[in-house]
Scaffold this motif. Sequence first.
Motif, short mmCIF file in Angstrom:
data_model
loop_
_atom_site.label_atom_id
_atom_site.label_comp_id
_atom_site.label_asym_id
_atom_site.label_seq_id
_atom_site.Cartn_x
_atom_site.Cartn_y
_atom_site.Cartn_z
N UNK A 11 -7.71 21.91 -19.09
CA UNK A 11 -6.53 21.55 -18.76
C UNK A 11 -5.73 22.61 -18.46
N UNK A 12 -6.49 23.50 -17.79
CA UNK A 12 -5.51 24.62 -17.01
C UNK A 12 -5.64 23.82 -15.55
N UNK A 13 -6.83 22.95 -15.28
CA UNK A 13 -7.08 22.88 -13.52
C UNK A 13 -6.18 21.43 -13.63
N UNK A 14 -6.21 20.78 -14.27
CA UNK A 14 -5.06 18.97 -14.29
C UNK A 14 -3.46 20.15 -14.58
N UNK A 15 -3.40 20.95 -14.98
CA UNK A 15 -1.95 22.00 -14.81
C UNK A 15 -1.64 21.95 -13.50
N UNK A 16 -2.84 22.97 -12.44
CA UNK A 16 -2.85 22.97 -11.28
C UNK A 16 -2.33 21.94 -10.96
N UNK A 17 -3.49 20.74 -11.02
CA UNK A 17 -3.38 20.17 -9.69
C UNK A 17 -1.59 18.86 -10.06
N UNK A 18 -1.44 19.24 -11.05
CA UNK A 18 -0.39 18.51 -11.11
C UNK A 18 0.63 19.29 -10.75
N UNK A 19 1.03 20.47 -10.93
CA UNK A 19 2.07 20.74 -10.88
C UNK A 19 1.96 21.56 -8.93
N UNK A 20 1.17 21.39 -8.70
CA UNK A 20 0.56 21.79 -7.38
C UNK A 20 0.50 23.18 -7.00
N UNK A 21 -0.40 23.82 -8.12
CA UNK A 21 0.70 25.19 -7.59
C UNK A 21 -0.85 26.07 -6.78
N UNK A 22 -0.52 27.28 -6.31
CA UNK A 22 -1.61 27.88 -5.57
C UNK A 22 -1.73 29.07 -5.86
N UNK A 23 -2.85 29.47 -7.01
CA UNK A 23 -2.93 30.45 -7.68
C UNK A 23 -3.69 31.00 -6.81
N UNK A 24 -4.79 31.49 -6.09
CA UNK A 24 -5.60 32.08 -5.37
C UNK A 24 -4.84 33.27 -3.36
#
Length: 171
Positions: A157-170
């Motif tokens: 679900x973390x991948x879905x959360x990253x996509x929904x909020x448009x997070x750039x974690x790298x």
Amino acid sequence: MVIEEEVKQYTRASKPIKSNGSGSFSLKMALPGNKVEEFQEEILRNDLPREVFNLDQVKESWQKFLDRLKIEHNIPSYNALMTTNLEVIENEIIFEFSSHSSEQEFEVYRDRIRNSLRTQLKNHYFTIQIKLSEKEAENHILSKKDKFQKLSDKNPLLLKLKEEFGLDLYE
């Protein structure tokens, strides 16, 4: 009244009696019966305990030894030795180390470890073998990307959360 004195003849050694290298003279070492005492000591060794042991008992004894190191505040030694893998094959205990430094730390405590195992396993007739593991030590330092990948493997679900909020974690 006549006192008779017995006259004994003493012979002087032509050269000094060899010492055992300790620098002090010992009559025990000078006597010819010294070899007999060593032989008798070997005969007594047959009376030492020889109980059968298993891997669980060895691991328990090993953990007790590691706990003692921690209590004595030998934390570097504890850290080096705690990653040791143990195996038992008949009367042979195999210590597998992940690094040379762990092996060297083991050598410092080898006699103490052997005596501890002998007492706790009630067996004086085992051998210790040392192995270096062939696998490379794993890298414990993770990048941000690696951390996120590990967490997302555990919880997709973390991948879905990253996509929904448009997070750039790298970055």
